[in-house]
Each structure stands twice: as C-alpha cells, then as structure tokens.
Design an enzyme around this catalytic site. Structure first.
Site, PDB file in Angstrom:
ATOM      1  N   CYS A  32       0.826  -1.210   0.000  1.00  0.00           N
ATOM      2  CA  CYS A  32       0.000   0.000   0.000  1.00  0.00           C
ATOM      3  C   CYS A  32       0.859   1.259   0.000  1.00  0.00           C
ATOM      4  O   CYS A  32       0.397   2.330  -0.381  1.00  0.00           O
ATOM      5  CB  CYS A  32      -0.937  -0.003   1.209  1.00  0.00           C
ATOM      6  SG  CYS A  32      -0.085  -0.090   2.798  1.00  0.00           S
ATOM      7  N   ARG A  84       4.144   1.368  -1.433  1.00  0.00           N
ATOM      8  CA  ARG A  84       5.172   1.425  -2.470  1.00  0.00           C
ATOM      9  C   ARG A  84       4.866   0.457  -3.610  1.00  0.00           C
ATOM     10  O   ARG A  84       4.215  -0.575  -3.411  1.00  0.00           O
ATOM     11  CB  ARG A  84       6.549   1.112  -1.885  1.00  0.00           C
ATOM     12  CG  ARG A  84       6.759  -0.333  -1.487  1.00  0.00           C
ATOM     13  CD  ARG A  84       8.139  -0.572  -0.887  1.00  0.00           C
ATOM     14  NE  ARG A  84       8.283   0.109   0.382  1.00  0.00           N
ATOM     15  CZ  ARG A  84       9.108   1.110   0.616  1.00  0.00           C
ATOM     16  NH1 ARG A  84       9.900   1.539  -0.350  1.00  0.00           N
ATOM     17  NH2 ARG A  84       9.176   1.698   1.789  1.00  0.00           N
ATOM     18  N   HIS A  92      19.245   0.139  -1.101  1.00  0.00           N
ATOM     19  CA  HIS A  92      17.812   0.439  -0.955  1.00  0.00           C
ATOM     20  C   HIS A  92      17.026  -0.823  -0.637  1.00  0.00           C
ATOM     21  O   HIS A  92      16.156  -0.813   0.249  1.00  0.00           O
ATOM     22  CB  HIS A  92      17.286   1.082  -2.244  1.00  0.00           C
ATOM     23  CG  HIS A  92      15.820   1.398  -2.209  1.00  0.00           C
ATOM     24  ND1 HIS A  92      15.289   2.411  -1.430  1.00  0.00           N
ATOM     25  CD2 HIS A  92      14.764   0.819  -2.848  1.00  0.00           C
ATOM     26  CE1 HIS A  92      13.970   2.441  -1.587  1.00  0.00           C
ATOM     27  NE2 HIS A  92      13.630   1.481  -2.443  1.00  0.00           N
ATOM     28  N   SER A 137      10.327   2.285   5.748  1.00  0.00           N
ATOM     29  CA  SER A 137       8.878   2.216   5.949  1.00  0.00           C
ATOM     30  C   SER A 137       8.343   3.475   6.627  1.00  0.00           C
ATOM     31  O   SER A 137       9.081   4.217   7.281  1.00  0.00           O
ATOM     32  CB  SER A 137       8.516   0.995   6.809  1.00  0.00           C
ATOM     33  OG  SER A 137       8.865  -0.198   6.159  1.00  0.00           O
ATOM     34  N   GLU A 166       9.159  -1.558  11.091  1.00  0.00           N
ATOM     35  CA  GLU A 166       8.053  -2.533  11.025  1.00  0.00           C
ATOM     36  C   GLU A 166       8.509  -3.773  10.250  1.00  0.00           C
ATOM     37  O   GLU A 166       9.408  -3.708   9.417  1.00  0.00           O
ATOM     38  CB  GLU A 166       6.817  -1.892  10.383  1.00  0.00           C
ATOM     39  CG  GLU A 166       7.029  -1.326   8.989  1.00  0.00           C
ATOM     40  CD  GLU A 166       6.599  -2.299   7.902  1.00  0.00           C
ATOM     41  OE1 GLU A 166       6.123  -3.388   8.253  1.00  0.00           O
ATOM     42  OE2 GLU A 166       6.758  -1.977   6.719  1.00  0.00           O
ATOM     43  N   THR A 167       7.890  -4.894  10.548  1.00  0.00           N
ATOM     44  CA  THR A 167       8.337  -6.170   9.979  1.00  0.00           C
ATOM     45  C   THR A 167       7.439  -6.702   8.864  1.00  0.00           C
ATOM     46  O   THR A 167       7.804  -7.670   8.206  1.00  0.00           O
ATOM     47  CB  THR A 167       8.429  -7.241  11.087  1.00  0.00           C
ATOM     48  OG1 THR A 167       7.147  -7.348  11.731  1.00  0.00           O
ATOM     49  CG2 THR A 167       9.484  -6.870  12.120  1.00  0.00           C
ATOM     50  N   ALA A 193     -17.268   5.549  21.263  1.00  0.00           N
ATOM     51  CA  ALA A 193     -17.060   4.655  20.125  1.00  0.00           C
ATOM     52  C   ALA A 193     -16.119   5.280  19.108  1.00  0.00           C
ATOM     53  O   ALA A 193     -16.283   5.126  17.901  1.00  0.00           O
ATOM     54  CB  ALA A 193     -18.397   4.318  19.473  1.00  0.00           C
ATOM     55  N   LYS A 247     -12.622   6.106  16.910  1.00  0.00           N
ATOM     56  CA  LYS A 247     -11.730   5.246  16.138  1.00  0.00           C
ATOM     57  C   LYS A 247     -10.493   4.829  16.938  1.00  0.00           C
ATOM     58  O   LYS A 247     -10.039   3.694  16.867  1.00  0.00           O
ATOM     59  CB  LYS A 247     -11.288   5.974  14.860  1.00  0.00           C
ATOM     60  CG  LYS A 247     -12.344   5.985  13.768  1.00  0.00           C
ATOM     61  CD  LYS A 247     -12.564   4.559  13.227  1.00  0.00           C
ATOM     62  CE  LYS A 247     -13.615   4.553  12.116  1.00  0.00           C
ATOM     63  NZ  LYS A 247     -13.912   3.173  11.660  1.00  0.00           N
ATOM     64  N   MET A 248      -9.922   5.779  17.694  1.00  0.00           N
ATOM     65  CA  MET A 248      -8.724   5.459  18.459  1.00  0.00           C
ATOM     66  C   MET A 248      -9.039   4.441  19.549  1.00  0.00           C
ATOM     67  O   MET A 248      -8.268   3.517  19.808  1.00  0.00           O
ATOM     68  CB  MET A 248      -8.117   6.723  19.070  1.00  0.00           C
ATOM     69  CG  MET A 248      -6.747   6.505  19.695  1.00  0.00           C
ATOM     70  SD  MET A 248      -5.469   6.122  18.472  1.00  0.00           S
ATOM     71  CE  MET A 248      -5.208   7.754  17.780  1.00  0.00           C
ATOM     72  N   SER A 249     -10.180   4.599  20.193  1.00  0.00           N
ATOM     73  CA  SER A 249     -10.602   3.637  21.211  1.00  0.00           C
ATOM     74  C   SER A 249     -10.760   2.262  20.581  1.00  0.00           C
ATOM     75  O   SER A 249     -10.333   1.249  21.139  1.00  0.00           O
ATOM     76  CB  SER A 249     -11.942   4.058  21.824  1.00  0.00           C
ATOM     77  OG  SER A 249     -11.854   5.328  22.390  1.00  0.00           O
TER      78      SER A 249
END
Length: 463
Positions: free
Chosen positions: A50, A52, A99, A109, A114-115, A190, A192-194
């Site tokens: 998403c 690259r 690269h 990233s 991140e893996t 309700a 989004k972060m919660s």
C-alpha cells in the site's frame, strides 16, 4: 551487468497516485513475464504494497533500461508517463542494493522498523522465482536481504518499542498485568482510536469487551466487532466494576468519570488493579483519579510521549542496522567478485585431466606389458600428483579473486597456466546451447563472465 530499482512510495507520491500503480495479485505472474521479455532485462522482481510499488531488475545496459521500464509502467497501467515521471525514483547498482536492504529491514517504511514489509518482499521474490524471473544475481541478493532483515530485528531492539498510541497503550498494560488473558476491557465512547486500542488489546488476549456509549446503537455496532456487549452511560459504573482496562474517547465537554465515582467502585474490586487510558481531548477522565490506589491512569500526552521516545529509540537502532547493511554489501561484493573464478578453475582442472590422460596414453604405448592392476595403480598415483599440484594454486586464486585487484590476479593466473583457449572453448560451447532462461547454467555463465575480480560497483558499471 547492472542492478536497477525503479519505483514510487509514500514519500514521493500521494495515495491517489500510488493506487493507480498497484499490481493486482493475480496479474503479477503476467507482469513479471512481460517485464522479463522487455529488452535488456535479464532478471526482475516486483514489490507492491500500500505504501510502495517497486521494480527491481538486472539489466545489461543502464540508461536504455530506465526508459524501457518506464515504457512498461506506462503501457501496463495505461497512465501517461507525464503523470508519474516526477514521482519515480531510480536507484542504480550499489544504491539499488542498499535500498533493497533498507526496505527489507523496515528502515524505509512509514513506521520505521516494522516487519510486515519483510514478508512482502519475501513473497515478491518467491513469486518471481517461481515464474522464472530471477537468476543467479537476484536469487543470491534477495535471499541475503531477507536473511539479513531477520537477523537485524533479532540482534537489535528496533521492533520492540511501540510507535503508535494504540501499541503504546498495549505495552503499558503489559507492564501492569503481564498478560491480558482473562481481562475485561471497557470502552467509553465509540471513537476510532478507542476501537483501534481495543482491537490490539483483544488481539493480545483480552477476554471480554464492554462498550458504553450515549447511543446504544453505536455501542452495539462496536461491541459486535469484538463479540462483546453494549451498554449506555447510565450503566457505566456497573461496567467499571467488571473492567480491568478502561479506554475512553468521547466528545464530552466535561469529565465522564470523576474521582468520587471511581473511588466508590474500587471498594468492591478487592484491590484488583485498574488500567485507564484517556485518549479524549478535552479529557474524559478526572486527573485526580490517578491518586487512587491500584489505579493507573494515562492520557494522550503520556502515550504520545512514550511514542516519541520509542521512535527516537528506533532511529538509534536504525543507525546500527545501517552499519550492518554496509557489512552485507561488502559480503555481496566478495561473492560477486568470486563469480569469475569458477570457469578459470574448471579450465585448469580440465587441462590437468588432459595432461594426465595424455601422459597415461604415452606410458601405455611405451609399456605395453603392464597388467590391469599395475595400470590402475599407476593411474591413481599420477592422478594424485596432478591433483596435489593444482590444490594450492586453486586455493590461492580463490583468495586473490576476492581481493580488490582480483581481476588482475585472474588474468595473470589464466596467462600463467595458458588457459585462454580452454576458456574460449567453454564460452563457445555455452553460446552454442539453446537460449536459456534466468537461473540456468547458460544464464549464470553470461552473468558472471564480466565479474572477474571487480568490486560490485565497478563490475556493474563496467559492463
């Protein structure tokens, strides 16, 4: 030969551009075939996520191939190059290899370290390999990059520190509870972060989710996502009695929970710790709640502070991985420089075998009365002499080929042992074979012939 990487990513192109150049998964085999058929492209791998879209290629000429790859992109996606040229980056030779190592290691990233990208690169390579799009260079390079990324994450702490608010909340909770197994989560509001934080808690073993909201309908919709149950603010304190973890994110202008309310609930909790996360701005939870025994209250600033600290820690670990990448490139250089040794050693062994056979033929003519046992003993002893004479030269040329002036050492070795004719004969024999795809012996010979003793950058630039 050259290695080239052409692509666009979240830094160079917004999502409305990136989405135009996303390869459909079921179309990738055909895309790899088309790329492989493109003039001057010998090997290729397509990495698409998403964030690259990148094309890696082994090419026989650098500058025309940049044009050929752009032409492929234009035709495949049906988008004029005028719309994407300024979003593309092109990396050549050692820069392209560096690269790839950075991408695979998570250093390029959006969330550093991140893996997920490691698995994506691995899948892209395996798909290209299965479809005959890779050969000796990429089979070695991509396997090395994947192995390196795994080692980099195991030998550093780059992936251990959370760099999102939701992950930070989960890590904080682990410090308090050790494990979320059997724990109950109460979501207030309700937002989004919660929801995202609750999702991570649920994925980490939280047993039950209760959603409290002014609108019961919205509470019910969110609760369904976690197989939980819904309630309203009127029953908020009942939910608080059961909860081990509270996540609050509402649009209220004042405190949703005050110290006195929480204190009244604590009396029936039998000293069970209560972990509370206030993600709302303005705050939902009275800061005085943190004064209560066995209550651990964190607001958005606490979590952001943890995220910022952890991001800095990841950046420090990234510097270590960058240094490791330099060592990996050196190792790849060494491997690449020694590719040209194999045909020379093969020619020397072939010459040794020819001399041995000619000597045996001459001996048998001069001593026709030898019996089978005597011939066998003589053949074995003379063969041993030839092998012993070749052993040290072969060991030395392997060592010398890996050094900076390995090409000169190989040329001198070839001249000293008069191997030119045998090498030409071998090369002519390979040329006479039917056209071979990437990864076949003929393709390998074609790839390694120019590599005599050069550094990777010199060898790639000199073809």
């Amino acid at each position: 030969m050259h290695i080239i990487a052409v692509g666009l990513n979240y830094r160079t192109a917004p999502v409305e551009i990136r989405e135009k150049f996303a390869f459909a998964k079921d179309e990738l085999p055909d895309a790899l075939r088309k790329l492989k058929e493109t003039k001057s492209i010998l090997e290729c791998v397509v990495v698409g996520t998403c964030n690259r879209t990148e094309i890696y290629a082994v090419v026989d000429r650098m500058y025309p191939c940049g044009h050929y790859i752009r032409d492929f992109i234009e035709k495949w996606f049906g988008v004029s190059r005028r719309e994407f040229n300024h979003h593309l980056y092109v990396k050549e030779d050692e820069d392209a290899i560096r690269h790839l190592f950075r991408v695979t290691g998570g250093l390029d990233s959006m969330i550093i370290g991140e893996t997920q990208i490691l698995g994506q690169v691995r899948d892209a390579f395996l798909l290209a390999q299965e479809n005959g799009a890779t050969g000796i260079l990429f089979n070695t390079l991509f396997k090395q990059a994947i192995t390196f990324a795994k080692r980099a994450h195991s030998e550093t702490t780059i992936g251990e520190t959370p760099v999102s608010v939701s992950y930070a909340a989960v890590e904080l909770g682990k410090r308090i509870f050790g494990s979320f197994a059997g724990k109950t989560v109460l979501i207030i509001g309700a937002g989004k972060m919660s929801e995202l934080t609750a999702k991570h808690l649920h994925a980490n073993g939280a047993a039950e989710v209760i959603v409290a909201n002014r609108s019961y309908g919205r509470a019910s919709d969110l609760a369904e996502k976690f197989q939980g149950r819904a309630t309203t603010f009127d029953c908020l304190l009942d939910g608080l009695k059961e909860a081990d973890i509270v996540i609050s994110s509402t649009g209220a202008s004042g405190y949703v929970l005050k110290r006195e309310q929480v204190e009244s609930v604590l009396q029936g909790r039998k000293s069970r710790p209560l972990f509370m996360i206030d993600i709302a701005v303005p705050r939902d939870l009275d800061p005085a709640i943190s004064e209560l025994s066995n209550v651990f209250l964190y607001d958005i600033d606490d979590l952001q502070s943890i995220v910022a600290t952890n991001l800095e820690e990841r950046k420090r670990e990234a510097v270590k991985i960058d240094a490791m990448i330099g060592q990996e490139i050196d190792a790849y250089n060494t491997w690449y420089r020694t590719l040209g040794v194999s045909p020379v050693i093969s020619a020397l062994q072939k010459k040794g075998n020819q001399i041995h056979q000619e000597t045996m033929d001459s001996l048998l003519k001069k001593l026709p009365d030898l019996d089978e046992r005597e011939i066998k003993v003589i053949r074995k002893l003379t063969k041993s002499i030839v092998n012993q004479m070749m052993r040290d030269p072969i060991l030395r040329i392997k060592e010398m080929a890996a050094e900076r002036k390995g090409d000169e050492a190989l040329a001198l070795f070839t001249d000293l042992f008069a191997l030119e004719a045998l090498l030409e004969e071998e090369e002519a024999g390979e040329s006479a074979k039917p056209a071979a795809g990437a990864g076949t012996p003929a393709a390998a010979a074609e790839t390694k012939r120019p590599a005599f003793g050069l550094t990777l950058k010199e060898a790639l630039a000199g073809s």
